[in-house]
Design an enzyme around this catalytic site. Structure first.
Site, PDB file in Angstrom:
ATOM      1  N   SER A  95       0.811  -1.225   0.000  1.00  0.00           N
ATOM      2  CA  SER A  95       0.000   0.000   0.000  1.00  0.00           C
ATOM      3  C   SER A  95       0.838   1.266   0.000  1.00  0.00           C
ATOM      4  O   SER A  95       0.314   2.337  -0.311  1.00  0.00           O
ATOM      5  CB  SER A  95      -0.939   0.004   1.212  1.00  0.00           C
ATOM      6  OG  SER A  95      -0.213  -0.023   2.420  1.00  0.00           O
ATOM      7  N   THR A 227      -2.791   3.368   2.071  1.00  0.00           N
ATOM      8  CA  THR A 227      -2.144   4.577   2.572  1.00  0.00           C
ATOM      9  C   THR A 227      -1.879   4.369   4.054  1.00  0.00           C
ATOM     10  O   THR A 227      -2.573   3.588   4.698  1.00  0.00           O
ATOM     11  CB  THR A 227      -3.134   5.765   2.426  1.00  0.00           C
ATOM     12  OG1 THR A 227      -3.479   5.896   1.057  1.00  0.00           O
ATOM     13  CG2 THR A 227      -2.558   7.084   2.928  1.00  0.00           C
ATOM     14  N   THR A 245       1.716   7.267   0.861  1.00  0.00           N
ATOM     15  CA  THR A 245       0.920   6.330   0.052  1.00  0.00           C
ATOM     16  C   THR A 245       1.553   6.041  -1.300  1.00  0.00           C
ATOM     17  O   THR A 245       2.335   6.857  -1.809  1.00  0.00           O
ATOM     18  CB  THR A 245      -0.485   6.922  -0.194  1.00  0.00           C
ATOM     19  OG1 THR A 245      -1.318   5.934  -0.803  1.00  0.00           O
ATOM     20  CG2 THR A 245      -0.449   8.135  -1.111  1.00  0.00           C
ATOM     21  N   ARG A 255      -1.389  10.871 -11.740  1.00  0.00           N
ATOM     22  CA  ARG A 255      -2.518  11.070 -10.811  1.00  0.00           C
ATOM     23  C   ARG A 255      -1.973  11.262  -9.384  1.00  0.00           C
ATOM     24  O   ARG A 255      -1.117  10.521  -8.927  1.00  0.00           O
ATOM     25  CB  ARG A 255      -3.459   9.866 -10.848  1.00  0.00           C
ATOM     26  CG  ARG A 255      -4.652   9.930  -9.862  1.00  0.00           C
ATOM     27  CD  ARG A 255      -4.364   9.238  -8.549  1.00  0.00           C
ATOM     28  NE  ARG A 255      -5.548   9.187  -7.680  1.00  0.00           N
ATOM     29  CZ  ARG A 255      -5.522   8.825  -6.397  1.00  0.00           C
ATOM     30  NH1 ARG A 255      -4.390   8.482  -5.824  1.00  0.00           N
ATOM     31  NH2 ARG A 255      -6.617   8.804  -5.673  1.00  0.00           N
ATOM     32  N   VAL A 256      -2.472  12.274  -8.702  1.00  0.00           N
ATOM     33  CA  VAL A 256      -2.085  12.511  -7.315  1.00  0.00           C
ATOM     34  C   VAL A 256      -3.363  12.507  -6.482  1.00  0.00           C
ATOM     35  O   VAL A 256      -4.371  13.111  -6.875  1.00  0.00           O
ATOM     36  CB  VAL A 256      -1.342  13.863  -7.186  1.00  0.00           C
ATOM     37  CG1 VAL A 256      -1.158  14.247  -5.732  1.00  0.00           C
ATOM     38  CG2 VAL A 256       0.026  13.778  -7.884  1.00  0.00           C
ATOM     39  N   THR A 278      -7.537   7.617   4.640  1.00  0.00           N
ATOM     40  CA  THR A 278      -7.199   6.601   3.643  1.00  0.00           C
ATOM     41  C   THR A 278      -8.443   6.382   2.787  1.00  0.00           C
ATOM     42  O   THR A 278      -9.546   6.773   3.174  1.00  0.00           O
ATOM     43  CB  THR A 278      -6.797   5.254   4.292  1.00  0.00           C
ATOM     44  OG1 THR A 278      -7.912   4.767   5.059  1.00  0.00           O
ATOM     45  CG2 THR A 278      -5.614   5.394   5.221  1.00  0.00           C
ATOM     46  N   GLY A 279      -8.259   5.734   1.640  1.00  0.00           N
ATOM     47  CA  GLY A 279      -9.404   5.504   0.759  1.00  0.00           C
ATOM     48  C   GLY A 279      -9.356   6.438  -0.440  1.00  0.00           C
ATOM     49  O   GLY A 279      -8.305   7.006  -0.751  1.00  0.00           O
ATOM     50  N   GLY A 281      -8.992   9.200  -2.487  1.00  0.00           N
ATOM     51  CA  GLY A 281      -8.529  10.556  -2.209  1.00  0.00           C
ATOM     52  C   GLY A 281      -9.307  11.641  -2.922  1.00  0.00           C
ATOM     53  O   GLY A 281      -9.456  12.761  -2.410  1.00  0.00           O
TER      54      GLY A 281
HETATM   55  N1  GLY Z   1      -6.004   8.211  -0.159  1.00  0.00           N
HETATM   56  C1  GLY Z   1      -4.934   7.868  -0.993  1.00  0.00           C
HETATM   57  C2  GLY Z   1      -5.156   8.195  -2.396  1.00  0.00           C
HETATM   58  O1  GLY Z   1      -6.279   8.371  -2.827  1.00  0.00           O
HETATM   59  O2  GLY Z   1      -4.192   8.263  -3.140  1.00  0.00           O
END
Ligand code: GLY
Length: 383
Positions: A95, A227, A245, A255-256, A278-279, A281
């Site tokens: 992760s 993450t 992450t 992609r960020v 987390t999850g 973003g």
């Molecule tokens: N929460 C981490 C992401 O979406 O990259």
């Protein structure tokens, strides 16, 4: 025991924590005495405790390192980074950091941020390749530059100049899952139908190991956004946080997510507390979740209530349409200045198991799991 998947690790941690005693799972129903009276084992104090360090569940085995720093009187950000570095270095955790699941081109791209409460400073990096310890890199941006955020090639060059090791972040495990994702996503990346192997191609990638095949199928169907956010509070009441992450598996290069966004994936106000996520973003960025949680706590909400408020704003963005909301999962974690902690999950479970989502807490005695408060009680396969 071989540990090669986040899911396997998560389940092992959960089961060992549960086996160690129900009273050690903060927030679980405490046992009652024979007459059904008052609880015989106290649950975590609503008063909170200091020092304390919390993280998402995948940091359970790493919080000792952070607590060690706090107990020696070290800096709160150094404590949080010491903990997440263990996870970033772990090739078996896919992760974050080394061994993180890559983008669609097979390149691991990492994001991270830090906030240092006592000095009100921040640092962040996004889309960084070939550098595994991006939480420490974000701290270096904070300490050595007049910038807050650096991305991509420039951040990589800065890291190398600062002595960070340049290395491939793909492990054999993450490379195989990426190959399986490619085979599942495009007919061009598996043998043609004229080949006797075409049906067994994905199974062959994993040498027929059923557990690994099942795991690959799950992360291909539901690309994870694994993450680790981590928040550390010392005895004095200073607080810092980091979130690190590998982002969304199979993402479009560049992609960020929310993790490096100050105010979304990480936020600290030394007078109030810290928050992380987390999850998915993208959903957090749209509500500035970290900042929202701090402002809710400033107005008197508990960490758990503040996390639920952030989830309510995400749900409102979809008019509370559960069908649309079921296409993703997201979690918030918060710690206030008094050492009271809480977390909430959009859905009850983590991964496909029906148990409650959990997070990790170390209050100076040992690292334990605590339950996240679910916003919706249903379970959802997204991890
Ligand atoms: N929460 C981490 C992401 O979406 O990259």
């Amino acid at each position: 025991m071989e540990r090669w998947s986040r899911r396997k690790f998560f389940l092992a941690s959960l089961l060992s924590s549960l086996a160690a005693g129900a009273g050690k799972v903060f927030g679980s129903s405490p046992p009652v005495d024979a007459a059904g009276g008052a609880p015989s084992i106290p649950i975590a104090s609503a008063q909170g405790t200091r020092p304390i360090i919390i993280s998402s569940a995948n940091g359970l085995h790493a919080l000792d390192k952070g607590m060690e720093v706090l107990k020696k009187g070290g800096d709160t950000l150094d404590a949080a980074i010491a903990a997440v570095t263990v996870v970033e270095d772990d090739p078996n955790d896919d992760s974050v950091g080394y061994g993180g699941l890559p983008n669609e081109e097979g390149e691991v791209e990492l994001d991270a941020s830090v906030m240092h409460g006592p000095t009100h400073r921040a640092g962040a990096v996004g889309g960084v390749r070939r550098i595994k310890n991006v939480a420490r890199l974000a701290q270096t941006v904070m300490q050595k530059t007049n910038h807050v955020m650096m991305v991509g090639e420039g951040a990589h060059r800065f890291a190398v100049d600062e002595g960070f090791e340049d290395m491939s972040l793909l492990t054999e495990h993450s490379r195989k899952i990426w190959l399986a994702w490619k085979a599942a996503s495009s007919v061009n990346w598996r043998p043609g139908i004229d080949s006797p192997e075409w049906r067994e191609h994905v199974a062959a990638i994993f040498g027929g190991d059923k557990e690994k095949i099942a795991y690959a199928e799950r992360v291909i169907a539901h690309p994870p956004t694994g993450t680790i956010p981590c928040m550390a509070l010392n005895e004095k009441g200073d607080i810092s946080a980091t979130t690190t992450t590998s982002g969304l598996a199979w993402k479009i290069p560049g992609r960020v997510g929310d993790s490096p966004i100050i105010g979304a994936g990480c936020f600290v106000d030394n007078e109030v507390g810290a928050a992380g996520s987390t999850g998915k973003g993208e959903e957090n960025i749209k509500i500035c979740g970290g900042h929202t949680i701090i402002e809710m706590m400033r107005r008197g909400k508990s960490p758990e209530e503040a996390c639920l408020e952030a989830l309510a704003r995400i749900a409102r963005n979809y008019n509370n349409d559960k069908k649309k909301l079921a296409t993703f999962h997201i979690f918030f974690y918060a710690l206030n200045k008094d050492g009271v902690h809480g977390a909430a999950s959009l859905w009850r479970n983590h991964y496909e198991e029906p148990q409650h989502s959990v997070y990790a807490v170390h209050d100076g005695t040992e690292a334990r799991l605590a339950e996240c408060k679910p916003f919706f009680d249903e379970i959802n396969a997204h991890g």
